[in-house]
Enzyme design. Structure first.
Site, mmCIF file in Angstrom:
data_model
loop_
_atom_site.group_PDB
_atom_site.id
_atom_site.type_symbol
_atom_site.label_atom_id
_atom_site.label_comp_id
_atom_site.label_asym_id
_atom_site.label_seq_id
_atom_site.Cartn_x
_atom_site.Cartn_y
_atom_site.Cartn_z
ATOM 1 N N HIS B 154 -45.938 13.121 -56.326
ATOM 2 C CA HIS B 154 -46.039 14.001 -57.497
ATOM 3 C C HIS B 154 -47.452 14.557 -57.581
ATOM 4 O O HIS B 154 -48.342 14.154 -56.844
ATOM 5 C CB HIS B 154 -45.705 13.222 -58.780
ATOM 6 C CG HIS B 154 -46.733 12.179 -59.106
ATOM 7 N ND1 HIS B 154 -46.653 10.885 -58.645
ATOM 8 C CD2 HIS B 154 -47.903 12.245 -59.811
ATOM 9 C CE1 HIS B 154 -47.702 10.199 -59.067
ATOM 10 N NE2 HIS B 154 -48.476 10.991 -59.766
ATOM 11 N N HIS B 200 -41.363 11.004 -62.427
ATOM 12 C CA HIS B 200 -41.985 12.330 -62.416
ATOM 13 C C HIS B 200 -42.126 12.846 -60.993
ATOM 14 O O HIS B 200 -42.412 12.105 -60.071
ATOM 15 C CB HIS B 200 -43.321 12.382 -63.163
ATOM 16 C CG HIS B 200 -44.412 11.497 -62.654
ATOM 17 N ND1 HIS B 200 -44.203 10.391 -61.874
ATOM 18 C CD2 HIS B 200 -45.755 11.560 -62.848
ATOM 19 C CE1 HIS B 200 -45.368 9.822 -61.611
ATOM 20 N NE2 HIS B 200 -46.311 10.500 -62.174
ATOM 21 N N HIS B 215 -54.685 15.291 -60.036
ATOM 22 C CA HIS B 215 -54.549 14.411 -58.871
ATOM 23 C C HIS B 215 -53.244 14.711 -58.137
ATOM 24 O O HIS B 215 -52.342 15.343 -58.678
ATOM 25 C CB HIS B 215 -54.588 12.930 -59.265
ATOM 26 C CG HIS B 215 -53.387 12.474 -60.042
ATOM 27 N ND1 HIS B 215 -53.349 12.449 -61.425
ATOM 28 C CD2 HIS B 215 -52.166 12.020 -59.638
ATOM 29 C CE1 HIS B 215 -52.175 12.007 -61.823
ATOM 30 N NE2 HIS B 215 -51.431 11.735 -60.769
ATOM 31 N N GLU B 266 -53.877 9.525 -56.104
ATOM 32 C CA GLU B 266 -53.239 8.358 -56.693
ATOM 33 C C GLU B 266 -52.282 7.775 -55.659
ATOM 34 O O GLU B 266 -51.557 8.513 -55.002
ATOM 35 C CB GLU B 266 -52.447 8.752 -57.948
ATOM 36 C CG GLU B 266 -51.740 7.563 -58.596
ATOM 37 C CD GLU B 266 -50.933 7.914 -59.849
ATOM 38 O OE1 GLU B 266 -50.539 9.104 -59.991
ATOM 39 O OE2 GLU B 266 -50.684 7.021 -60.679
#
Lengths: 308, 308, 308, 308
Positions: B154, B200, B215, B266
């Site tokens: 994501h 997500h 990110h 991330e």
């Protein structure tokens, strides 16, 4: 925007032999919550991370096994269209009016597929009395109990003509088939079928007797919770069937054992993210043992036992 | 049967400052594989568990950040319908012919949303030269490397008028919005948006400057791999941003850090199974810190830093 | 201050059938590092988290199995005292001069215990050429490979009169015995013996033939690495013996499999913190199956197979 | 055979401000069991995997902090010898008769070390009323609760002249020192000290005020339980201090937080297997931040806060 989409396996009704001992398993060992009982004595349960009214119904019977399962679809419109498509596929449908047999559930459309199993579809169901928090939510409200089952995950059905059942799931229910297993002469031996990004919502194995169930699977968080579930299984003297091990098929991490009534339960974690456009994974039947039991590298005889 | 469905975020192009050092990060530390280089010197990479040609393209530039991202849809028919719907929504579209700028990709339709980000949709892309095994497959072909990133997961975009962007994702791209955060006066501050059963596929935070990226997230297997990724981060002297911690929002387990060019990365695992019919989770903005950083219980100042 | 203490099992010499294939296992699959080869063609290896010169020596032979194992003691003074105590216990000792047969090792004192196994004790050994960092150390220097074995952990020996062997370990080697298993008539069937806070450094099972080995165990970090080791076992087509499972005895998490020469290897994690003052855990022989294989709840037949 | 050995830190008495709220923490959140209360209102607790009568005593006071800690030694003979050695080292001893202040404990010998902390040694203590099973034992009798603390693990003391305290632990208590941190001018800044194969049973940091405590550490099973403890911390709104993170020093995985009375608690897992003959790990003080907080790579200011 209706996607004409099946969302998930939302309900399974199982036959059990003894309510007290079996309920202790489902509630205190597997970790489900009791939601309600029906007038005819069936018990409705749900996992802590599910929103809908209930996902498992237990019915007292002479032998264990599968009564039926139901899939939630994304709208009434989809429900109506699918009902027509079921008939067009050649399966007769019946209508179960809202709040009939399954408290909290709206209208369900039922039919029997080639493997001899009754499946249902529905679009409406009430939320459960207690659902996960939705306003500034904690990760859980009450700490998950026992094996910490998060959701009803999937079930494996045995019966004749699974090629047709697989085609039905694709063409009528809008599912896809991330993995299959074929015999040397090219016949379908097994199929893993999903309506989501999980590698399977249900699966089929070709079998000459109709309407059989192999197991019901519940979702755990990860391999650590598979190990914890095995601890809980052992300390409660449940009879292990297979595992902890990994499936190469679906890539899930797993353990199978028998609940007190003789239904085979799987607790399952992991698995790849499945997408309908990814190439289908194909297993040759002589590799099926390794595909199912990657660590053992071969078929485990007890896996062949089918629930009556 | 076309579902008129967006499948996933399939491609992101990022700006980086230094190809050698940054490629070492993406390949040896994050664990992506280099697929190819373009004539203009960009580098295309993919994670080991992805099938499509590539998912990350790096472009040498003066500053780090987001060039564009592209979503794969389930068919050419969907692509055409969505392109019309984008125009009907009021965003101008352009067509990027097949194999233009992104090797292996079919025709892409591009447009700019209210937050100032260019997004694209496409239906066709070649398989990568090396994909996960599909005939009697092992769980992986070559052992995952470095942080063991499995997939592009994501991205979080910052820009103006996210309410419109969210509405666009729902109405045009057929996504849903499992979680939102609102200010006390009821305005949308953040939204988590998905086209799958992951919590997500992208997210938005309201911000006055357009086109910013917070990110890019990559999927890991579980909390254990989050810890391992933190080990790899430390031993490679990457600059930690936040974590290991858990988001209450999405419930994912996570760590943020900076790659050598200054993009925030991330690595993420877990998260609930998201369904479009489940109640939306709603955060009050004064609880957003706890929602993002459940262990810290409050906003972490470094999170507020946006990539130029 | 000399504690007159045995520190740990520091060395085991195993017989193997084929150096190339077997070395590939020990180095690339189990994850040991080759340290050196002897003039007579034996190969010395160590795990990444060990400091001493080597811990495993492989000798080419006609059949697999156990040559001898050696325990490191805390000082030359202890070595001399123990050598006397061995003689006083009634076992004849011999002296292996420094750097004889085992490169880097100081003087070793050897003897044969009641079960027919040769054991040795030594106080001096050189550090390995490559040891874990000691100045501002990283958690590892090179990422652990394959199954990520951290250390030689323990071995299980089969032979006659284990009651005497157990008494010897306590009285002469200063060990203690956290768990035992007795037959209904009160005879010792098995004993788990340690010189440390690990639940076992070695173990004995009563058996009529002398000098047999059941398995050698290597330490892994945790249950997650047990699962990873099982993945590595499967992908390398090693033959699984048992597990992943948990021992109730020692409480360790484990998997057994066969290396290419036919030695049974265990990779093991967890287990309680053992202290000599804690009550001894006692197993009744009819519960031994459950004690060994907590998840299966009963003896697994393949466990009864002894290495020739 | 007496080893003249210190076994472990067996008891710590802490000051707390509020018994009800603090007991709720120690019992329901950390997961200790209450064993008994003393006539003067102190509360004695133990972790589920400990055998001795209790390991933590809470005393109501005006401010939080450390009253004293006691080490169990392996025999009365060792106790007597050590008492003489304490006096010979230059510290005055006092004798606390059996069952005085600490129910179930035998005679304790107390003394104050250079850092201003009272320590005690003892050889005898009753088993707790409820101990882990010892006959065909399950892995636990009642499922671990809350953070699932298994044992009192270690404590970190701040005070002057830790070089002397470290020498005392080695020369008198027979401990060893797996890791140290030195200032550029070669003075000891910190030392990690153990009597076991754990990397630390206690630790010291040089500090100008005597008798201070930094934290008390409890043992968890693994990184997964560190994450779970963080979940429990968050859901109970405990104030996080640092983590989840990893120490390069000891290599443990950890989280620090504040219990309701203001004592800093660490829950800790992992760490290498420590042996007295392994080379000492040495940290330069400018690397201490990274040594303590491997993921953050630098000192975290809140770590510098000492409990009053």
């Amino acid at each position: 925007m209706a996607l004409n989409k099946t969302l998930r396996p939302g309900l399974i009704q199982l036959r059990v032999l003894d309510l007290d001992q079996t309920l202790n398993f489902y509630k205190n060992i597997l970790g489900l919550n009791e939601v309600c009982r029906t007038e005819d004595g069936r018990v409705c349960l749900k996992a802590y991370d599910e929103f809908d009214h209930h996902s498992v119904t237990l019915r007292l019977a002479e032998e264990p096994g599968f009564d039926y399962a139901a899939f939630k679809v994304d709208s009434e419109e989809t429900l109506e269209k699918m009902a027509e498509a079921v008939e067009a596929f050649g399966y007769q449908t019946d209508v179960v009016p809202a709040n009939t047999n399954q408290p909290g559930f709206g209208k369900r459309i039922g039919f029997t597929i080639s493997t001899g199993h009754r499946l249902e579809i529905y679009a409406d169901v009430e939320l459960a009395p207690q659902i996960p928090e939705t306003r500034n939510p904690n990760i859980w409200t009450e700490e998950p109990r026992g094996m910490r089952a998060q959701r009803l995950d999937h079930f494996l059905l045995y019966g004749p003509n699974i090629a047709e059942a697989e085609r039905f799931c694709k063409e009528v229910l809008g599912m896809f088939v991330p993995e299959v297993c074929n015999t040397p002469d090219g016949k379908r031996l097994a199929a893993w079928v999903t309506s989501s990004n999980k590698p399977h919502d249900l699966a089929f194995v070709e079998y000459d007797k109709p309407g059989k169930m192999h197991h019901v699977g519940f979702l755990l968080q990860d391999w650590n919770d598979v190990g914890h579930a095995a601890d809980i299984m052992a300390i409660n003297h449940l009879k292990q069937d297979i595992g902890p091990t990994r499936h190469a098929i679906t890539r899930g991490q797993t353990i199978y054992f028998w609940e007190p009534s003789g239904n085979r339960i799987e607790v399952y974690a992991g698995g790849y993210t499945a997408y309908p456009d990814n190439p289908q994974r194909v297993w040759d039947s002589e590799q099926l043992g390794r595909g199912l039991f990657y660590y053992e590298g071969e078929m485990i005889p007890s896996f062949l036992q089918i629930i009556t």
